[in-house]
Scaffold this motif. Structure first.
Motif, short mmCIF file in Angstrom:
data_model
loop_
_atom_site.label_atom_id
_atom_site.label_comp_id
_atom_site.label_asym_id
_atom_site.label_seq_id
_atom_site.Cartn_x
_atom_site.Cartn_y
_atom_site.Cartn_z
N CYS A 26 0.85 -1.19 0.00
CA CYS A 26 0.00 0.00 0.00
C CYS A 26 0.89 1.24 0.00
CB CYS A 26 -0.89 -0.01 1.23
SG CYS A 26 -1.76 1.54 1.50
N PRO A 27 0.68 2.15 -0.95
CA PRO A 27 1.52 3.34 -1.03
C PRO A 27 1.27 4.32 0.11
CG PRO A 27 -0.20 3.42 -2.69
CD PRO A 27 -0.29 2.08 -2.03
N SER A 28 0.20 4.09 0.84
CA SER A 28 -0.12 5.01 1.92
C SER A 28 0.45 4.55 3.26
CB SER A 28 -1.64 5.17 2.03
OG SER A 28 -1.96 6.05 3.07
N CYS A 29 0.10 3.32 3.68
CA CYS A 29 0.57 2.85 4.98
C CYS A 29 1.77 1.91 4.85
CB CYS A 29 -0.57 2.16 5.73
SG CYS A 29 -1.11 0.61 5.01
N GLY A 30 1.95 1.32 3.67
CA GLY A 30 3.10 0.46 3.45
C GLY A 30 3.07 -0.83 4.25
N GLU A 31 1.91 -1.18 4.77
CA GLU A 31 1.83 -2.37 5.62
C GLU A 31 0.99 -3.48 5.03
OE1 GLU A 31 0.85 -1.61 9.68
OE2 GLU A 31 1.81 0.35 9.62
N VAL A 32 0.25 -3.15 4.00
CA VAL A 32 -0.66 -4.13 3.42
C VAL A 32 -0.25 -4.41 1.98
CG1 VAL A 32 -3.07 -4.60 2.81
CG2 VAL A 32 -2.53 -3.32 4.89
N THR A 33 -0.21 -5.69 1.65
CA THR A 33 0.09 -6.04 0.27
C THR A 33 -1.18 -6.00 -0.56
OG1 THR A 33 1.88 -7.49 0.99
CG2 THR A 33 1.05 -7.81 -1.23
#
Ligand code: ZN
Ligand code: ZN
Length: 57
Positions: A26-33
């Motif tokens: 995720c480009p926003s939180c970077g924690e979710v694929t």
């Protein structure tokens, strides 16, 4: 550390076999694929991050 869930297209929910599909964090939180199948990528279907609810093309 990234949780290894079964990879599915975030937009349509289809399992991602890999061919033509893509995955990225995720480009926003970077924690979710985020997964996208070839069809949704081709049609520029929006995806939504289940964690931060970021929406993107
Ligand atoms: Zn899809
Ligand atoms: Zn996110």
């Amino acid at each position: 550390m990234i949780a290894r869930l079964e990879l599915r297209c975030t937009s349509c929910g289809r399992a991602l076999p890999g061919a033509g599909g893509t995955q990225f964090l995720c480009p926003s939180c970077g924690e979710v694929t985020i997964g996208r199948c070839a069809r949704c990528r081709d049609q520029s279907v929006k995806f939504r991050c289940p964690k931060c609810e970021f929406e993107g093309p």
